[in-house]
Design a protein around this motif. Structure first.
Motif, PDB file in Angstrom:
ATOM      1  N   THR A  39       0.924  -1.281   0.002  1.00  0.00           N
ATOM      2  CA  THR A  39      -0.165   0.068   0.196  1.00  0.00           C
ATOM      3  C   THR A  39       0.805   1.238   0.033  1.00  0.00           C
ATOM      4  O   THR A  39       1.757   1.452   0.864  1.00  0.00           O
ATOM      5  N   HIS A  40       0.686   2.175  -0.997  1.00  0.00           N
ATOM      6  CA  HIS A  40       1.280   3.399  -0.934  1.00  0.00           C
ATOM      7  C   HIS A  40       0.635   4.431  -0.076  1.00  0.00           C
ATOM      8  O   HIS A  40      -0.580   4.583  -0.443  1.00  0.00           O
ATOM      9  N   GLU A  41       1.497   5.098   0.899  1.00  0.00           N
ATOM     10  CA  GLU A  41       0.855   5.901   1.746  1.00  0.00           C
ATOM     11  C   GLU A  41       0.967   7.396   1.248  1.00  0.00           C
ATOM     12  O   GLU A  41       1.887   7.463   0.496  1.00  0.00           O
ATOM     13  N   SER A  42       0.120   8.191   1.597  1.00  0.00           N
ATOM     14  CA  SER A  42       0.229   9.551   1.005  1.00  0.00           C
ATOM     15  C   SER A  42       1.688  10.358   1.684  1.00  0.00           C
ATOM     16  O   SER A  42       2.139  11.377   1.255  1.00  0.00           O
ATOM     17  N   ASP A  43       2.164   9.879   2.574  1.00  0.00           N
ATOM     18  CA  ASP A  43       3.459  10.324   3.456  1.00  0.00           C
ATOM     19  C   ASP A  43       4.691   9.949   2.581  1.00  0.00           C
ATOM     20  O   ASP A  43       5.654  10.280   3.073  1.00  0.00           O
ATOM     21  N   GLY A  44       4.477   9.151   1.705  1.00  0.00           N
ATOM     22  CA  GLY A  44       5.696   8.772   0.747  1.00  0.00           C
ATOM     23  C   GLY A  44       6.213   7.506   1.082  1.00  0.00           C
ATOM     24  O   GLY A  44       7.363   7.322   0.688  1.00  0.00           O
ATOM     25  N   THR A  45       5.536   6.733   2.016  1.00  0.00           N
ATOM     26  CA  THR A  45       6.027   5.313   2.354  1.00  0.00           C
ATOM     27  C   THR A  45       5.058   4.232   1.812  1.00  0.00           C
ATOM     28  O   THR A  45       4.048   4.646   1.303  1.00  0.00           O
ATOM     29  N   THR A  46       5.625   2.812   1.863  1.00  0.00           N
ATOM     30  CA  THR A  46       5.090   1.838   1.571  1.00  0.00           C
ATOM     31  C   THR A  46       4.718   0.871   2.770  1.00  0.00           C
ATOM     32  O   THR A  46       5.940   0.943   3.451  1.00  0.00           O
ATOM     33  N   ILE A  47       3.599   0.319   2.764  1.00  0.00           N
ATOM     34  CA  ILE A  47       3.302  -0.636   3.975  1.00  0.00           C
ATOM     35  C   ILE A  47       3.091  -1.815   3.132  1.00  0.00           C
ATOM     36  O   ILE A  47       2.334  -2.055   2.208  1.00  0.00           O
ATOM     37  N   LEU A  48       4.013  -2.777   3.656  1.00  0.00           N
ATOM     38  CA  LEU A  48       3.855  -4.370   3.390  1.00  0.00           C
ATOM     39  C   LEU A  48       2.998  -4.874   4.593  1.00  0.00           C
ATOM     40  O   LEU A  48       3.620  -5.102   5.462  1.00  0.00           O
ATOM     41  N   THR A  49       1.848  -5.562   3.951  1.00  0.00           N
ATOM     42  CA  THR A  49       0.944  -6.181   5.054  1.00  0.00           C
ATOM     43  C   THR A  49       1.296  -7.769   4.839  1.00  0.00           C
ATOM     44  O   THR A  49       0.823  -8.232   3.657  1.00  0.00           O
ATOM     45  N   VAL A  50       1.552  -8.399   5.868  1.00  0.00           N
ATOM     46  CA  VAL A  50       1.594  -9.624   5.783  1.00  0.00           C
ATOM     47  C   VAL A  50       1.407 -10.569   6.970  1.00  0.00           C
ATOM     48  O   VAL A  50       1.562 -10.103   8.049  1.00  0.00           O
ATOM     49  N   GLN A  51       1.040 -11.854   6.766  1.00  0.00           N
ATOM     50  CA  GLN A  51       0.870 -12.583   7.714  1.00  0.00           C
ATOM     51  C   GLN A  51       1.934 -13.655   7.803  1.00  0.00           C
ATOM     52  O   GLN A  51       2.460 -14.198   6.720  1.00  0.00           O
ATOM     53  N   VAL A  52       2.585 -13.869   9.124  1.00  0.00           N
ATOM     54  CA  VAL A  52       3.703 -14.784   9.137  1.00  0.00           C
ATOM     55  C   VAL A  52       3.086 -15.922  10.426  1.00  0.00           C
ATOM     56  O   VAL A  52       2.538 -15.486  11.266  1.00  0.00           O
ATOM     57  N   VAL A  53       3.816 -17.080  10.184  1.00  0.00           N
ATOM     58  CA  VAL A  53       3.393 -17.903  10.910  1.00  0.00           C
ATOM     59  C   VAL A  53       3.845 -17.985  12.200  1.00  0.00           C
ATOM     60  O   VAL A  53       3.746 -18.634  13.268  1.00  0.00           O
ATOM     61  N   ASP A  54       5.447 -17.561  12.099  1.00  0.00           N
ATOM     62  CA  ASP A  54       6.055 -17.528  13.421  1.00  0.00           C
ATOM     63  C   ASP A  54       7.311 -16.446  13.304  1.00  0.00           C
ATOM     64  O   ASP A  54       7.390 -15.731  12.362  1.00  0.00           O
ATOM     65  N   GLN A  55       7.890 -16.417  14.367  1.00  0.00           N
ATOM     66  CA  GLN A  55       8.926 -15.403  14.435  1.00  0.00           C
ATOM     67  C   GLN A  55      10.024 -15.441  13.270  1.00  0.00           C
ATOM     68  O   GLN A  55      10.575 -14.369  12.577  1.00  0.00           O
ATOM     69  N   PRO A  56      10.478 -16.758  13.059  1.00  0.00           N
ATOM     70  CA  PRO A  56      11.642 -16.783  12.154  1.00  0.00           C
ATOM     71  C   PRO A  56      11.163 -16.599  10.889  1.00  0.00           C
ATOM     72  O   PRO A  56      11.830 -15.907  10.038  1.00  0.00           O
ATOM     73  N   ALA A  57       9.902 -16.742  10.409  1.00  0.00           N
ATOM     74  CA  ALA A  57       9.225 -16.225   9.050  1.00  0.00           C
ATOM     75  C   ALA A  57       9.338 -14.764   8.883  1.00  0.00           C
ATOM     76  O   ALA A  57       9.814 -14.186   7.996  1.00  0.00           O
ATOM     77  N   LEU A  58       9.029 -14.083  10.034  1.00  0.00           N
ATOM     78  CA  LEU A  58       9.197 -12.574  10.184  1.00  0.00           C
ATOM     79  C   LEU A  58      10.531 -12.152   9.792  1.00  0.00           C
ATOM     80  O   LEU A  58      10.886 -11.393   9.133  1.00  0.00           O
ATOM     81  N   TYR A  59      11.531 -12.920  10.688  1.00  0.00           N
ATOM     82  CA  TYR A  59      13.043 -12.470  10.504  1.00  0.00           C
ATOM     83  C   TYR A  59      13.516 -12.637   9.183  1.00  0.00           C
ATOM     84  O   TYR A  59      14.214 -11.836   8.789  1.00  0.00           O
ATOM     85  N   GLY A  60      13.105 -13.598   8.576  1.00  0.00           N
ATOM     86  CA  GLY A  60      13.285 -13.858   7.156  1.00  0.00           C
ATOM     87  C   GLY A  60      12.904 -12.897   6.199  1.00  0.00           C
ATOM     88  O   GLY A  60      13.639 -12.509   5.168  1.00  0.00           O
ATOM     89  N   LEU A  61      11.565 -12.255   6.455  1.00  0.00           N
ATOM     90  CA  LEU A  61      11.096 -11.256   5.264  1.00  0.00           C
ATOM     91  C   LEU A  61      11.979  -9.926   5.784  1.00  0.00           C
ATOM     92  O   LEU A  61      12.438  -9.236   4.975  1.00  0.00           O
ATOM     93  N   LEU A  62      12.395  -9.651   7.094  1.00  0.00           N
ATOM     94  CA  LEU A  62      13.035  -8.330   7.231  1.00  0.00           C
ATOM     95  C   LEU A  62      14.574  -8.507   7.001  1.00  0.00           C
ATOM     96  O   LEU A  62      15.023  -7.729   6.447  1.00  0.00           O
ATOM     97  N   ARG A  63      14.916  -9.892   6.797  1.00  0.00           N
ATOM     98  CA  ARG A  63      16.116 -10.128   6.398  1.00  0.00           C
ATOM     99  C   ARG A  63      16.396  -9.646   4.921  1.00  0.00           C
ATOM    100  O   ARG A  63      17.218  -9.151   4.330  1.00  0.00           O
ATOM    101  N   LYS A  64      15.269 -10.073   4.006  1.00  0.00           N
ATOM    102  CA  LYS A  64      14.984  -9.969   2.453  1.00  0.00           C
ATOM    103  C   LYS A  64      14.927  -8.630   2.367  1.00  0.00           C
ATOM    104  O   LYS A  64      15.766  -7.830   1.538  1.00  0.00           O
ATOM    105  N   VAL A  65      14.314  -7.615   3.175  1.00  0.00           N
ATOM    106  CA  VAL A  65      14.324  -6.197   3.267  1.00  0.00           C
ATOM    107  C   VAL A  65      15.531  -5.393   3.278  1.00  0.00           C
ATOM    108  O   VAL A  65      15.976  -4.582   2.498  1.00  0.00           O
ATOM    109  N   ARG A  66      16.223  -5.902   4.217  1.00  0.00           N
ATOM    110  CA  ARG A  66      17.634  -5.421   4.693  1.00  0.00           C
ATOM    111  C   ARG A  66      18.660  -5.921   3.334  1.00  0.00           C
ATOM    112  O   ARG A  66      19.336  -4.953   3.024  1.00  0.00           O
ATOM    113  N   ASP A  67      18.700  -7.261   3.051  1.00  0.00           N
ATOM    114  CA  ASP A  67      19.438  -7.485   1.870  1.00  0.00           C
ATOM    115  C   ASP A  67      19.166  -7.020   0.471  1.00  0.00           C
ATOM    116  O   ASP A  67      20.075  -6.307  -0.262  1.00  0.00           O
TER     117      ASP A  67
END
Length: 101
Positions: A39-67
């Motif tokens: 979702t493109h926000e009017s403040d110039g940011t993008t929101i990724l909305t995601v369902q994750v099954v556990d914390q390792p899945a969340l960290y995997g997604l955050l690692r992708k964002v970082r990489d």
């Protein structure tokens, strides 16, 4: 004597998160974030909305964002029953929408 134990994973519902990134991600980024709503926000940011099954899945997604070198603004766990939020379904194709659509 055998006792049947149910796994806590079987009863755990996926958690819903909003990951806010600086800037508006272009359509070409959607293939890297399969199953997510963008979702493109009017403040110039993008929101990724995601369902994750556990914390390792969340960290995997955050690692992708970082990489990918995407500037992370915030990570927020949200109530999956929020009134005005997107209908998040991990089996759907990712979409990009502007706030208010």
């Amino acid at each position: 004597m055998s006792e049947t134990q149910s796994s806590t994973e079987e009863h755990h519902k996926p958690d819903l998160y909003e990951i806010r990134l600086k800037g508006h991600l272009d359509v070409r980024w959607t293939y890297l974030f399969e199953g997510l709503n963008l979702t493109h926000e009017s403040d110039g940011t993008t929101i990724l909305t995601v369902q994750v099954v556990d914390q390792p899945a969340l960290y995997g997604l955050l690692r992708k964002v970082r990489d990918l070198g995407l500037p992370l603004v915030s990570v927020l766990q949200v109530d999956p029953n929020w009134a005005n939020g997107p209908n998040v379904n991990k089996n759907k194709d990712p979409i990009i929408r502007k706030k208010g659509d």
